[in-house]
Design a protein around this motif. Structure first.
Motif, short mmCIF file in Angstrom:
data_model
loop_
_atom_site.label_atom_id
_atom_site.label_comp_id
_atom_site.label_asym_id
_atom_site.label_seq_id
_atom_site.Cartn_x
_atom_site.Cartn_y
_atom_site.Cartn_z
N PHE A 67 55.02 62.42 14.20
CA PHE A 67 55.89 61.66 13.31
C PHE A 67 57.15 61.30 14.10
CE2 PHE A 67 53.31 63.96 10.25
CZ PHE A 67 53.12 63.03 9.25
N GLN A 68 57.71 60.13 13.85
CA GLN A 68 58.93 59.73 14.54
C GLN A 68 59.96 59.19 13.56
OE1 GLN A 68 56.97 58.08 18.68
NE2 GLN A 68 59.08 57.54 18.24
N PHE A 69 61.23 59.37 13.93
CA PHE A 69 62.33 58.81 13.16
C PHE A 69 62.70 57.45 13.75
CE2 PHE A 69 63.08 63.48 12.88
CZ PHE A 69 62.94 63.62 11.51
N ARG A 70 62.93 56.48 12.88
CA ARG A 70 63.50 55.20 13.29
C ARG A 70 64.91 55.14 12.74
NH1 ARG A 70 60.09 51.91 11.06
NH2 ARG A 70 58.73 51.66 12.88
N TYR A 71 65.87 54.77 13.60
CA TYR A 71 67.28 54.77 13.20
C TYR A 71 67.76 53.35 12.92
CZ TYR A 71 66.90 59.43 15.23
OH TYR A 71 66.49 60.71 15.53
N THR A 72 68.88 53.26 12.20
CA THR A 72 69.42 51.96 11.81
C THR A 72 69.94 51.16 12.99
OG1 THR A 72 71.54 53.06 11.32
CG2 THR A 72 70.04 52.71 9.48
N ASP A 73 70.17 51.82 14.15
CA ASP A 73 70.64 51.09 15.33
C ASP A 73 69.48 50.53 16.16
OD1 ASP A 73 69.57 53.34 16.51
OD2 ASP A 73 71.46 54.05 17.38
N GLY A 74 68.23 50.69 15.65
CA GLY A 74 67.07 50.14 16.33
C GLY A 74 66.37 51.10 17.27
N THR A 75 66.92 52.28 17.51
CA THR A 75 66.31 53.27 18.40
C THR A 75 65.37 54.17 17.60
OG1 THR A 75 68.13 54.83 18.11
CG2 THR A 75 68.31 53.23 19.92
N THR A 76 64.56 54.95 18.32
CA THR A 76 63.65 55.91 17.69
C THR A 76 63.80 57.27 18.35
OG1 THR A 76 61.84 55.34 19.20
CG2 THR A 76 61.99 54.10 17.13
N SER A 77 63.29 58.30 17.68
CA SER A 77 63.35 59.65 18.23
C SER A 77 62.42 59.77 19.42
CB SER A 77 62.98 60.67 17.17
OG SER A 77 61.72 60.37 16.60
N SER A 78 62.82 60.57 20.41
CA SER A 78 62.03 60.75 21.62
C SER A 78 61.06 61.91 21.46
CB SER A 78 62.95 61.02 22.81
OG SER A 78 62.20 61.41 23.95
N PRO A 79 59.81 61.77 21.95
CA PRO A 79 58.84 62.89 21.88
C PRO A 79 59.32 64.14 22.59
CG PRO A 79 57.73 60.83 22.41
CD PRO A 79 59.20 60.55 22.50
N SER A 80 60.24 63.98 23.54
CA SER A 80 60.74 65.15 24.29
C SER A 80 61.62 66.04 23.42
CB SER A 80 61.53 64.69 25.51
OG SER A 80 62.67 63.93 25.12
N ASN A 81 62.04 65.54 22.25
CA ASN A 81 62.89 66.33 21.35
C ASN A 81 62.09 67.20 20.40
OD1 ASN A 81 65.16 65.13 22.47
ND2 ASN A 81 65.19 63.46 20.98
N TYR A 82 60.75 67.18 20.51
CA TYR A 82 59.89 67.93 19.61
C TYR A 82 59.59 69.31 20.19
CZ TYR A 82 59.11 63.59 17.02
OH TYR A 82 59.29 62.46 16.28
N VAL A 83 59.57 70.30 19.33
CA VAL A 83 59.25 71.67 19.75
C VAL A 83 57.87 72.03 19.22
CG1 VAL A 83 59.90 74.10 19.61
CG2 VAL A 83 61.68 72.33 19.75
N TYR A 84 56.95 72.35 20.14
CA TYR A 84 55.58 72.71 19.77
C TYR A 84 55.40 74.22 19.95
CZ TYR A 84 54.28 67.76 19.87
OH TYR A 84 54.19 66.42 19.63
N THR A 85 55.06 74.91 18.89
CA THR A 85 54.80 76.35 18.95
C THR A 85 53.32 76.58 18.65
OG1 THR A 85 57.04 76.85 18.17
CG2 THR A 85 55.40 78.61 18.03
N THR A 86 52.62 77.22 19.57
CA THR A 86 51.18 77.45 19.39
C THR A 86 50.93 78.47 18.29
OG1 THR A 86 50.75 76.95 21.72
CG2 THR A 86 49.04 78.14 20.52
N ILE A 87 50.14 78.08 17.29
CA ILE A 87 49.76 78.98 16.20
C ILE A 87 48.47 79.71 16.55
CG2 ILE A 87 49.07 79.11 13.78
CD1 ILE A 87 50.79 76.67 13.26
N SER A 88 47.49 78.97 17.10
CA SER A 88 46.22 79.56 17.49
C SER A 88 45.66 78.77 18.67
CB SER A 88 45.22 79.57 16.33
OG SER A 88 44.91 78.24 15.94
N THR A 89 44.80 79.40 19.42
CA THR A 89 44.19 78.74 20.57
C THR A 89 42.73 78.37 20.34
OG1 THR A 89 43.67 80.92 21.53
CG2 THR A 89 45.74 79.86 22.20
N ASP A 90 42.11 78.96 19.34
CA ASP A 90 40.71 78.66 19.05
C ASP A 90 40.50 78.63 17.53
OD1 ASP A 90 38.04 78.13 19.30
OD2 ASP A 90 37.46 80.22 19.70
N PRO A 91 40.68 77.48 16.89
CA PRO A 91 41.00 76.19 17.50
C PRO A 91 42.48 76.09 17.85
CG PRO A 91 40.94 75.96 15.14
CD PRO A 91 40.52 77.38 15.43
#
Length: 274
Positions: A194-218
């Motif tokens: 999911f991404q944020f779109r801002y009123t100045d025309g920019t969007t959120s960067s994927p590098s700002n997302y934090v991924y925490t692993t819940i399980s590995t299988d799956p």
């Protein structure tokens, strides 16, 4: 003789256990000594068996005798309750604790009550602003036990997501959700988000997302994304690097910079402080 010694030994063990447990919360002496600290003393009655009654006034209580089949009927008529009095008492108890806030007929408050509120509770709506059911508007997407699945490109084509209120100006929001890629995806790096779109025309960067692993299988992740400080969000939408089937669940959008435990979207009222 052996049986006698065994019984005697058992008595010593039991007696020792009771002696050692005199100060534990389950012992009689402990309960007796702490009783006065935990509840008010009810004034002595006349020796008859009684029950406490609800007076409808905060801090006040009443008592009523219990009918005894072995006693004289003439002296116990005050202990009997007819159906009309019982019904009125129950209704008064309900009215003193609950209030109706939604009726079957909004214009007729004598109609059936559909939703009741508790007096004395400061309540607020669920903090979750995101209606996950709108995902089912995307072609081919389905839901099973709270998990939404389908091709990410079809979710992308759905466009902007709907939230329950307008985004506040210059306010940060936090989005959290559980994500899993289908094991049969051709591309391991689907990078659906999911991404944020801002009123100045920019969007959120994927590098700002934090991924925490819940399980590995799956392989499943809990994803947390915060909108940029000092910007106003104009829309929320989905994006991806490669197409493929993904699984989404526990999607929550909330005001602020902290991701709290997931609660459902909608007409869910939570006690203040919970």
């Amino acid at each position: 003789m052996k049986k006698f010694l065994f019984i005697l030994f058992g008595l010593f063990v039991i007696a020792g256990a009771f002696a050692a447990g005199e100060n534990i919360p389950t012992s009689k002496s402990y309960v007796d000594s702490k009783l006065g600290e935990k509840q008010d003393t009810i004034p002595a009655n006349d020796g008859t068996t009684q029950v406490l009654t609800n007076t409808g006034t905060a801090g006040e209580y009443g008592t009523k005798g219990i009918y005894d089949a072995n006693g004289a009927y003439a002296t116990q008529t005050q202990n009997l309750v007819d159906a009309a009095t019982m019904n009125a008492g129950v209704q008064n108890a309900i009215n003193s604790e609950f209030q109706c806030i939604e009726w079957a007929n909004p214009n007729d408050h004598s109609s059936d009550c559909l939703l009741m509120d508790v007096f004395g509770q400061t309540e607020h709506r669920s903090p979750n602003l995101f209606d996950s059911s709108q995902i089912l508007k995307a072609s081919g997407w389905t839901e099973n036990n709270g998990v939404y699945s389908g091709q990410i490109n079809n979710l992308y084509r759905l466009g902007d997501m709907i939230i329950s209120q307008e985004f506040k100006p210059d306010t940060q929001y936090t989005l959290s959700y559980t994500l899993a890629n289908d094991e049969n995806n051709i591309y391991a790096d689907v990078n659906a988000r999911f991404q944020f779109r801002y009123t100045d025309g920019t969007t959120s960067s994927p590098s700002n997302y934090v991924y925490t692993t819940i399980s590995t299988d799956p392989l499943r992740w809990r994803v947390v994304a915060r909108s940029a400080s000092g910007k106003t969000i104009s829309a929320l939408y989905t994006n991806y690097n490669h197409n493929g089937i993904i699984y989404l669940s526990d999607i929550q959008l909330q005001e602020g910079t902290t991701a709290t435990p997931y609660v459902p979207y909608g007409n869910l009222y939570l006690p203040n402080g919970e």
